[in-house]
Design a protein around this motif. Structure first.
Motif, mmCIF file in Angstrom:
data_model
loop_
_atom_site.group_PDB
_atom_site.id
_atom_site.type_symbol
_atom_site.label_atom_id
_atom_site.label_comp_id
_atom_site.label_asym_id
_atom_site.label_seq_id
_atom_site.Cartn_x
_atom_site.Cartn_y
_atom_site.Cartn_z
ATOM 1 N N ASN A 87 0.834 -1.209 0.000
ATOM 2 C CA ASN A 87 0.000 0.000 0.000
ATOM 3 C C ASN A 87 0.866 1.256 0.000
ATOM 4 N N GLU A 88 1.976 1.227 0.743
ATOM 5 C CA GLU A 88 2.892 2.372 0.754
ATOM 6 C C GLU A 88 3.570 2.538 -0.603
ATOM 7 N N VAL A 89 3.955 1.433 -1.220
ATOM 8 C CA VAL A 89 4.570 1.488 -2.550
ATOM 9 C C VAL A 89 3.584 2.087 -3.545
ATOM 10 N N LYS A 90 2.332 1.619 -3.487
ATOM 11 C CA LYS A 90 1.296 2.130 -4.391
ATOM 12 C C LYS A 90 1.087 3.628 -4.192
ATOM 13 N N ALA A 91 0.985 4.066 -2.944
ATOM 14 C CA ALA A 91 0.782 5.492 -2.658
ATOM 15 C C ALA A 91 1.966 6.322 -3.155
ATOM 16 N N GLY A 92 3.168 5.815 -2.957
ATOM 17 C CA GLY A 92 4.363 6.519 -3.415
ATOM 18 C C GLY A 92 4.412 6.634 -4.928
ATOM 19 N N LEU A 93 4.097 5.535 -5.609
ATOM 20 C CA LEU A 93 4.096 5.566 -7.077
ATOM 21 C C LEU A 93 3.017 6.507 -7.603
ATOM 22 N N MET A 94 1.854 6.503 -6.971
ATOM 23 C CA MET A 94 0.780 7.398 -7.401
ATOM 24 C C MET A 94 1.186 8.855 -7.209
ATOM 25 N N ALA A 95 1.850 9.145 -6.102
ATOM 26 C CA ALA A 95 2.306 10.520 -5.845
ATOM 27 C C ALA A 95 3.333 10.948 -6.889
ATOM 28 N N LEU A 96 4.228 10.049 -7.238
ATOM 29 C CA LEU A 96 5.254 10.379 -8.238
ATOM 30 C C LEU A 96 4.650 10.549 -9.625
ATOM 31 N N ASN A 107 13.385 7.651 -14.339
ATOM 32 C CA ASN A 107 14.762 8.117 -14.538
ATOM 33 C C ASN A 107 15.298 8.856 -13.313
ATOM 34 N N ASN A 108 14.465 9.677 -12.670
ATOM 35 C CA ASN A 108 14.904 10.354 -11.448
ATOM 36 C C ASN A 108 15.288 9.330 -10.380
ATOM 37 N N PHE A 109 14.457 8.310 -10.220
ATOM 38 C CA PHE A 109 14.733 7.260 -9.240
ATOM 39 C C PHE A 109 16.047 6.551 -9.578
ATOM 40 N N VAL A 110 16.231 6.193 -10.841
ATOM 41 C CA VAL A 110 17.426 5.461 -11.265
ATOM 42 C C VAL A 110 18.684 6.308 -11.094
ATOM 43 N N SER A 125 26.486 11.060 1.743
ATOM 44 C CA SER A 125 26.479 12.435 1.258
ATOM 45 C C SER A 125 25.194 12.683 0.498
ATOM 46 N N ASP A 126 24.877 13.953 0.343
ATOM 47 C CA ASP A 126 23.710 14.304 -0.450
ATOM 48 C C ASP A 126 23.984 13.979 -1.908
ATOM 49 N N PRO A 127 22.940 13.733 -2.671
ATOM 50 C CA PRO A 127 23.151 13.445 -4.086
ATOM 51 C C PRO A 127 23.734 14.661 -4.803
ATOM 52 N N THR A 128 24.560 14.396 -5.790
ATOM 53 C CA THR A 128 25.134 15.497 -6.551
ATOM 54 C C THR A 128 24.238 15.880 -7.721
ATOM 55 N N SER A 129 23.286 15.010 -8.061
ATOM 56 C CA SER A 129 22.449 15.271 -9.227
ATOM 57 C C SER A 129 21.251 16.171 -8.927
ATOM 58 N N LEU A 130 21.015 16.485 -7.668
ATOM 59 C CA LEU A 130 19.883 17.359 -7.367
ATOM 60 C C LEU A 130 20.156 18.152 -6.103
ATOM 61 N N GLU A 131 19.487 19.242 -6.000
ATOM 62 C CA GLU A 131 19.594 20.118 -4.834
ATOM 63 C C GLU A 131 18.431 19.798 -3.911
ATOM 64 N N LEU A 132 18.712 19.159 -2.776
ATOM 65 C CA LEU A 132 17.647 18.718 -1.877
ATOM 66 C C LEU A 132 16.851 19.880 -1.280
ATOM 67 N N LYS A 133 17.500 21.010 -1.055
ATOM 68 C CA LYS A 133 16.799 22.139 -0.431
ATOM 69 C C LYS A 133 15.647 22.647 -1.294
ATOM 70 N N SER A 134 15.796 22.551 -2.618
ATOM 71 C CA SER A 134 14.753 23.060 -3.510
ATOM 72 C C SER A 134 13.957 21.934 -4.181
ATOM 73 N N ALA A 135 14.179 20.698 -3.769
ATOM 74 C CA ALA A 135 13.507 19.556 -4.400
ATOM 75 C C ALA A 135 12.040 19.483 -3.977
ATOM 76 N N GLN A 137 8.474 17.557 -2.901
ATOM 77 C CA GLN A 137 8.193 16.504 -1.920
ATOM 78 C C GLN A 137 8.313 15.125 -2.565
ATOM 79 N N ALA A 138 7.863 15.001 -3.819
ATOM 80 C CA ALA A 138 7.951 13.715 -4.515
ATOM 81 C C ALA A 138 9.410 13.311 -4.711
ATOM 82 N N THR A 139 10.267 14.260 -5.066
ATOM 83 C CA THR A 139 11.687 13.966 -5.254
ATOM 84 C C THR A 139 12.341 13.602 -3.924
#
Length: 171
Positions: A87-96, A107-110, A125-135, A137-139
């Protein structure tokens, strides 16, 4: 000595690397398990896939033909099912998917998964491919899910190491 999951090169395919042609269920299973089994050590079964389609966790096939959407979904669900309820997986996929296309979400997930898996066992460490502060909620949810998967894999490998060491001491 066999390599642990974190010592292996863990890498998921990008959307563009997934087959563009229709697949039969057996082909979908073979491809999904080819990507997942080296990472999680388990396989997805036909029954599991049918349950994911029936529960609308994954988009059902059209006329028993499976596409990239089902393959990408099966890969992601195969990873997430170990740490989240369905159910959590389903809710997460629906939100994304509610905030974009399956291709972009996958692709974002991968990208996050591959980047963080390459750092597994090293300092976090934080990911280098995205800025978490401005990401979005789905990201952020994707990032947290990736970290959860990698922590689960690390704990599983450590546990296997402890069990194997205990077995050696018993001999």
């Amino acid at each position: 000595m066999p390599k642990t999951t974190t010592e292996l090169q863990i890498k998921l395919p990008m959307w563009e690397e997934l087959p563009t042609f229709s697949l039969h269920l057996d082909q979908l299973l073979d491809l999904t398990n080819g990507y997942l089994e080296p990472i999680i050590g388990d396989k997805i079964t036909k029954t599991m896939l049918h349950n994911y389609f029936k529960a609308k966790i994954l988009v059902p096939p059209v006329k028993k033909k499976y596409q990239r959407t089902q393959l990408a979904g099966a890969i992601v669900v195969g990873l997430l099912k170990n740490i989240f309820s369905l159910n959590e997986v389903k809710a997460g996929l629906m939100a994304l998917l509610g905030s974009g296309s399956p291709k972009v979400g996958y692709n974002n997930f991968v990208i996050m998964f591959n980047e963080q898996a390459a750092k597994a066992g090293k300092e976090l460490s934080d990911p280098t491919s995205l800025e978490l502060k401005s990401a979005s909620q789905a990201t952020l949810m994707q990032y947290d899910a990736v970290q959860s998967i990698l922590f689960w894999l690390s704990a599983k490998n450590r546990l296997n190491g402890l069990v194997n060491n205990d077995d050696k001491h018993d001999e």
